[in-house]
Enzyme design. Structure first.
Site, PDB file in Angstrom:
ATOM      1  CB  SER A  80      -2.009  13.688  32.209  1.00  0.00           C
ATOM      2  OG  SER A  80      -1.386  12.346  31.210  1.00  0.00           O
ATOM      3  CB  THR A  81      -4.103  15.947  36.936  1.00  0.00           C
ATOM      4  OG1 THR A  81      -5.287  15.725  36.133  1.00  0.00           O
ATOM      5  CG2 THR A  81      -4.245  17.368  37.724  1.00  0.00           C
TER       6      THR A  81
END
Length: 396
Positions: A80-81
């Protein structure tokens, strides 16, 4: 012993390579400590200050067998970065007057108005307030790889809660929701748009998905230690249906994320691949108030909007993992009272499942990227990331 056999012999130490400005020696020390005491396998960390890279370190191994050293060019899935770069795509369009965050999503994506969603605003997508944290009908991993099918199901579904009233982490759906708006306006999915507008011009080593020609330099993800079946059952009993859908429909693990299907697909919430240097550069666009590498990507006003808080609350999906309330801006999480991105509550960033992180603090002019391959059990605030962030701020 042949050269090939020597290369395949497991190593027993984890040398650290790269550059670290003496002023930021504490970051290097924390990075080394992650290997000594926090079970780091392979990782990299990068820091920019005023757009200049002051830390660029890497070390350890790119595979579980410890036969491939982590190098300067090693890339890894950052989960999710990836959401930070996707938010950047939306902000570029808004800065050009092509996207209005206060407009209904259906103004750009007419089919989205189904099932009572005609008043859902673009800002609700960016701030995880659309009520579409996970699909209601069963959705397999193979179906997730199908962009048209996944976006069609999201357009047709009824929200889990009244949009705009609460945030609930859209773990996988975020990328399809924001990404389809990007596609409807630009004609490009987020990966291609990001390459055309940001990573290509700036030479940033980051892709959504991973081209087959790059497989050889990708790190192998090592999954976190699995909880006991009884423990997992107890956790899910505590979750609301929306949270279960967000986190398990479909469930994705480390092995899935190294498969050719995952790498070939575009899953903009979760399958970005890059170096720590690349993550620091992408978040550095926000830290530089829209400018990085001598190029202006966003106006200062547009860059500032990403941390426009949308209201704090106990997150409907991740609430059990945080004490008290959290707040999301227009695409990224604010550091807030938890200090997730350092002591400045208005710093912001995004964590990736298992430990990775991108951080931006325009007030201090700093960005940080951290990537690794041994996943921890945390969705956010992994102790290795926290140690690096604390070390960075101790040096400022």
């Amino acid at each position: 012993m042949s050269a090939h056999e020597q290369q395949q012999t497991p190593q027993t130490h984890a040398p650290i390579h790269g550059h670290c400005d003496p002023r930021f020696a504490a970051v290097r020390e924390a990075f080394e400590e992650n290997f000594r005491t926090r079970a780091e396998l392979g990782a990299a960390v990068a820091v920019t200050v005023g757009g200049e890279t002051v830390v660029d370190l890497w070390g350890g191994w790119a595979d579980a067998a410890r036969t491939r050293p982590w190098t300067r060019e090693t890339v890894v899935n950052v989960w999710s970065t990836t959401k930070g770069p996707v938010a950047l795509c939306a902000h570029v369009l808004a800065d050009r007057g092509l996207l209005d965050f206060d407009a209904p999503v259906a103004a750009y994506w007419p089919e989205f108005a189904a099932a009572g969603k005609e008043k859902v605003l673009v800002r609700h997508l960016l701030s995880h307030r659309a009520g579409l944290a996970g699909l209601r009908e069963p959705h397999s991993l193979e179906e997730l790889y199908d962009w048209e099918l996944t976006t069609a199901r999201l357009a047709a579904m009824e929200p889990w809660w009244e949009p705009g009233t609460r945030s609930g982490y859209h773990a996988l759906t975020y990328g399809f929701l924001v990404g389809e708006v990007v596609r409807r306006i630009s004609g490009l999915r987020p990966g291609a748009f990001l390459e055309r507008e940001v990573t290509g011009p700036l030479g940033i080593d980051f892709t959504v998905g991973l081209p087959a020609r790059e497989y050889g330099r990708a790190a192998e993800l090592v999954p976190p230690r699995a909880a006991s079946p009884a423990g997992q059952e107890a956790v899910f009993k505590e979750l609301a249906p929306a949270a279960v859908a967000a986190l398990t429909n479909p469930a994705v693990g480390a092995a899935d994320a190294t498969s050719p299907g995952w790498r070939a697909a575009e899953i903009p919430a979760a399958n970005g691949h890059g170096t720590a240097r690349a993550v620091a550069a992408l978040y550095g666009v926000f830290a530089g108030r829209g400018a990085y590498g001598g190029r202006r990507i966003l106006s200062p006003e547009a860059a500032e909007r990403v941390r426009e808080g949308q209201g704090s609350c106990r997150d409907l999906v991740l609430g059990a993992g945080f004490e008290g309330e959290t707040e999301i801006g227009l695409g990224l999480w604010l550091s807030g009272p938890h200090g997730s991105y350092g002591p400045n509550p208005r710093a912001f960033g995004h964590d990736g499942f298992g430990g990775s992180c991108g951080l931006a603090d325009p007030d201090a002019g700093v960005s940080l990227g951290y990537v690794m391959n041994r996943m921890g059990p945390h969705i956010a605030d992994d102790p290795r990331k926290t140690a690096l962030v604390d070390a960075l701020y101790s040096a400022l």
